[in-house]
Scaffold this motif. Structure first.
Motif, PDB file in Angstrom:
ATOM      1  N   GLU A  32       0.844  -1.052  -0.115  1.00  0.00           N
ATOM      2  CA  GLU A  32      -0.184   0.009  -0.238  1.00  0.00           C
ATOM      3  C   GLU A  32       0.833   1.153  -0.104  1.00  0.00           C
ATOM      4  OE1 GLU A  32      -2.687   0.207   3.218  1.00  0.00           O
ATOM      5  OE2 GLU A  32      -3.770  -1.779   2.517  1.00  0.00           O
ATOM      6  N   ARG A  33       1.910   1.108   0.732  1.00  0.00           N
ATOM      7  CA  ARG A  33       2.744   2.342   1.007  1.00  0.00           C
ATOM      8  C   ARG A  33       3.562   2.538  -0.619  1.00  0.00           C
ATOM      9  NH1 ARG A  33       6.249   2.009   5.620  1.00  0.00           N
ATOM     10  NH2 ARG A  33       4.416   2.968   6.613  1.00  0.00           N
ATOM     11  N   TYR A  34       3.852   1.544  -1.172  1.00  0.00           N
ATOM     12  CA  TYR A  34       4.578   1.834  -2.488  1.00  0.00           C
ATOM     13  C   TYR A  34       3.650   2.428  -3.499  1.00  0.00           C
ATOM     14  CZ  TYR A  34       6.484   0.709  -7.199  1.00  0.00           C
ATOM     15  OH  TYR A  34       6.872   1.011  -8.312  1.00  0.00           O
ATOM     16  N   LEU A  35       2.482   1.779  -3.493  1.00  0.00           N
ATOM     17  CA  LEU A  35       1.218   2.374  -4.249  1.00  0.00           C
ATOM     18  C   LEU A  35       0.893   3.837  -3.935  1.00  0.00           C
ATOM     19  CD1 LEU A  35      -1.001  -1.024  -4.406  1.00  0.00           C
ATOM     20  CD2 LEU A  35       0.409  -0.215  -6.193  1.00  0.00           C
ATOM     21  N   LYS A  36       0.857   3.921  -2.666  1.00  0.00           N
ATOM     22  CA  LYS A  36       0.451   5.342  -2.360  1.00  0.00           C
ATOM     23  C   LYS A  36       1.466   6.413  -2.824  1.00  0.00           C
ATOM     24  CE  LYS A  36       0.616   8.329   1.748  1.00  0.00           C
ATOM     25  NZ  LYS A  36       1.650   9.074   1.246  1.00  0.00           N
ATOM     26  N   GLU A  37       2.735   6.186  -2.755  1.00  0.00           N
ATOM     27  CA  GLU A  37       3.794   6.948  -3.063  1.00  0.00           C
ATOM     28  C   GLU A  37       3.897   6.790  -4.654  1.00  0.00           C
ATOM     29  OE1 GLU A  37       7.281   5.664  -1.017  1.00  0.00           O
ATOM     30  OE2 GLU A  37       6.324   6.447   0.745  1.00  0.00           O
ATOM     31  N   ARG A  38       3.739   6.174  -5.395  1.00  0.00           N
ATOM     32  CA  ARG A  38       3.893   5.906  -6.747  1.00  0.00           C
ATOM     33  C   ARG A  38       2.691   6.407  -7.533  1.00  0.00           C
ATOM     34  NH1 ARG A  38       5.482   1.748 -10.747  1.00  0.00           N
ATOM     35  NH2 ARG A  38       4.932   2.707 -12.879  1.00  0.00           N
ATOM     36  N   LEU A  39       1.507   6.284  -6.914  1.00  0.00           N
ATOM     37  CA  LEU A  39       0.453   6.984  -7.544  1.00  0.00           C
ATOM     38  C   LEU A  39      -0.044   8.408  -7.126  1.00  0.00           C
ATOM     39  CD1 LEU A  39      -1.718   3.759  -7.588  1.00  0.00           C
ATOM     40  CD2 LEU A  39      -0.219   4.530  -9.352  1.00  0.00           C
ATOM     41  N   ASN A  40       0.748   8.842  -6.027  1.00  0.00           N
ATOM     42  CA  ASN A  40       0.601  10.209  -5.510  1.00  0.00           C
ATOM     43  C   ASN A  40      -0.748  10.213  -5.107  1.00  0.00           C
ATOM     44  OD1 ASN A  40       1.358  12.638  -4.606  1.00  0.00           O
ATOM     45  ND2 ASN A  40       1.063  13.560  -6.526  1.00  0.00           N
ATOM     46  N   VAL A  41      -1.479   9.320  -4.183  1.00  0.00           N
ATOM     47  CA  VAL A  41      -2.723   9.187  -3.737  1.00  0.00           C
ATOM     48  C   VAL A  41      -2.867   8.954  -2.206  1.00  0.00           C
ATOM     49  CG1 VAL A  41      -3.822   8.849  -5.961  1.00  0.00           C
ATOM     50  CG2 VAL A  41      -3.314   7.080  -4.537  1.00  0.00           C
ATOM     51  N   SER A  42      -3.855   9.034  -1.706  1.00  0.00           N
ATOM     52  CA  SER A  42      -3.914   9.061  -0.227  1.00  0.00           C
ATOM     53  C   SER A  42      -3.935   7.279   0.097  1.00  0.00           C
ATOM     54  CB  SER A  42      -5.100   9.469   0.393  1.00  0.00           C
ATOM     55  OG  SER A  42      -6.351   8.782   0.016  1.00  0.00           O
ATOM     56  N   ARG A  43      -3.553   7.133   1.051  1.00  0.00           N
ATOM     57  CA  ARG A  43      -3.461   5.430   1.587  1.00  0.00           C
ATOM     58  C   ARG A  43      -4.868   4.873   1.879  1.00  0.00           C
ATOM     59  NH1 ARG A  43       0.646   2.848   5.698  1.00  0.00           N
ATOM     60  NH2 ARG A  43       0.189   0.697   5.371  1.00  0.00           N
ATOM     61  N   GLN A  44      -5.930   5.842   2.105  1.00  0.00           N
ATOM     62  CA  GLN A  44      -7.098   5.256   1.998  1.00  0.00           C
ATOM     63  C   GLN A  44      -7.811   5.158   0.645  1.00  0.00           C
ATOM     64  OE1 GLN A  44      -9.243   4.562   4.436  1.00  0.00           O
ATOM     65  NE2 GLN A  44     -10.622   4.076   3.069  1.00  0.00           N
ATOM     66  N   SER A  45      -7.354   6.034  -0.528  1.00  0.00           N
ATOM     67  CA  SER A  45      -7.711   5.610  -1.905  1.00  0.00           C
ATOM     68  C   SER A  45      -7.095   4.422  -2.352  1.00  0.00           C
ATOM     69  CB  SER A  45      -7.322   6.854  -2.844  1.00  0.00           C
ATOM     70  OG  SER A  45      -7.937   7.933  -2.372  1.00  0.00           O
ATOM     71  N   VAL A  46      -5.905   3.923  -1.794  1.00  0.00           N
ATOM     72  CA  VAL A  46      -5.383   2.786  -2.066  1.00  0.00           C
ATOM     73  C   VAL A  46      -5.741   1.725  -1.688  1.00  0.00           C
ATOM     74  CG1 VAL A  46      -3.349   1.421  -2.183  1.00  0.00           C
ATOM     75  CG2 VAL A  46      -2.929   3.861  -2.804  1.00  0.00           C
ATOM     76  N   ARG A  47      -6.415   1.774  -0.576  1.00  0.00           N
ATOM     77  CA  ARG A  47      -6.751   0.763   0.398  1.00  0.00           C
ATOM     78  C   ARG A  47      -8.500   0.518  -0.529  1.00  0.00           C
ATOM     79  NH1 ARG A  47      -5.649   2.317   6.461  1.00  0.00           N
ATOM     80  NH2 ARG A  47      -3.591   1.247   6.465  1.00  0.00           N
ATOM     81  N   GLU A  48      -9.092   1.488  -0.768  1.00  0.00           N
ATOM     82  CA  GLU A  48     -10.317   1.264  -1.472  1.00  0.00           C
ATOM     83  C   GLU A  48     -10.265   0.449  -2.769  1.00  0.00           C
ATOM     84  OE1 GLU A  48     -13.907   4.024  -3.274  1.00  0.00           O
ATOM     85  OE2 GLU A  48     -12.411   5.042  -2.238  1.00  0.00           O
ATOM     86  N   ALA A  49      -9.122   1.093  -3.493  1.00  0.00           N
ATOM     87  CA  ALA A  49      -9.010   0.290  -4.861  1.00  0.00           C
ATOM     88  C   ALA A  49      -8.531  -1.139  -4.578  1.00  0.00           C
ATOM     89  CB  ALA A  49      -8.023   1.046  -5.538  1.00  0.00           C
ATOM     90  N   LEU A  50      -7.779  -1.540  -3.520  1.00  0.00           N
ATOM     91  CA  LEU A  50      -7.215  -2.925  -3.277  1.00  0.00           C
ATOM     92  C   LEU A  50      -8.639  -3.723  -2.761  1.00  0.00           C
ATOM     93  CD1 LEU A  50      -3.919  -2.470  -1.462  1.00  0.00           C
ATOM     94  CD2 LEU A  50      -4.317  -3.180  -4.127  1.00  0.00           C
ATOM     95  N   ARG A  51      -9.581  -3.145  -1.917  1.00  0.00           N
ATOM     96  CA  ARG A  51     -11.005  -3.748  -1.665  1.00  0.00           C
ATOM     97  C   ARG A  51     -11.593  -3.928  -2.941  1.00  0.00           C
ATOM     98  NH1 ARG A  51     -10.612  -0.196   2.971  1.00  0.00           N
ATOM     99  NH2 ARG A  51     -11.934   1.209   1.843  1.00  0.00           N
ATOM    100  N   ALA A  52     -11.645  -3.174  -3.575  1.00  0.00           N
ATOM    101  CA  ALA A  52     -12.491  -3.231  -4.861  1.00  0.00           C
ATOM    102  C   ALA A  52     -11.781  -4.672  -5.934  1.00  0.00           C
ATOM    103  CB  ALA A  52     -12.479  -2.144  -5.739  1.00  0.00           C
ATOM    104  N   LEU A  53     -10.502  -4.585  -5.812  1.00  0.00           N
ATOM    105  CA  LEU A  53      -9.787  -5.603  -6.667  1.00  0.00           C
ATOM    106  C   LEU A  53     -10.108  -6.920  -5.960  1.00  0.00           C
ATOM    107  CD1 LEU A  53      -6.447  -3.855  -7.775  1.00  0.00           C
ATOM    108  CD2 LEU A  53      -8.395  -4.509  -9.117  1.00  0.00           C
TER     109      LEU A  53
END
Length: 140
Positions: A32-53
């Motif tokens: 999540e941390r890598y994705l947050k930094e790479r995509l320049n989005v919030s950790r919550q947004s990454v978590r939401e995307a991962l939950r959807a996947l």
């Protein structure tokens, strides 16, 4: 990143990372941390995307270990989608008819070859298998 809306953009970027890093089924995807930094989005947004996947069976989570790319072919998603896509007997019959047309084509063009054994044509094999899963998930 392209100018797209939130979740869709994040999902597309995660897919791009999976493809670019050649991550295979059963392999760990970035944190999540890598994705947050790479995509320049919030950790919550990454978590939401991962939950959807995870919900649609693209990934699975091993608590305390990480997130892994799943074999979506074995997921129950097709049964769920079939319940929403195939709402009438007629729609189911049309799906089965399409499968028969594909079968007929392969049987006649390739001397009795079954569609699921369609040689190198992986696209046809994949489409046929998806159609079958949708048909199998239909409740009349």
């Amino acid at each position: 990143m392209e100018n797209k809306k939130g979740l869709q953009m994040i999902l597309e970027e995660i897919n791009k990372i999976i493809v670019d890093q050649n991550i295979g089924i059963g392999e760990k995807i970035p944190s999540e941390r890598y994705l947050k930094e790479r995509l320049n989005v919030s950790r919550q947004s990454v978590r939401e995307a991962l939950r959807a996947l995870e919900l649609i069976g693209v990934i699975y989570v091993k608590r305390g270990e990480g997130t892994y790319l799943a074999n979506i072919d074995s997921h129950q998603l097709y049964t769920l989608i079939a319940k929403y896509l195939l709402r009438t007997d007629r729609q189911y019959e049309e799906l089965v008819e399409l499968m028969h047309m594909i079968d007929y084509y392969y049987e006649h063009k390739y001397n009795g070859m079954k569609t699921v054994d369609a040689g190198d044509n992986q696209v046809v094999q994949r489409i046929y298998k998806l159609l079958k899963k949708y048909a199998d998930g239909y409740d009349s």
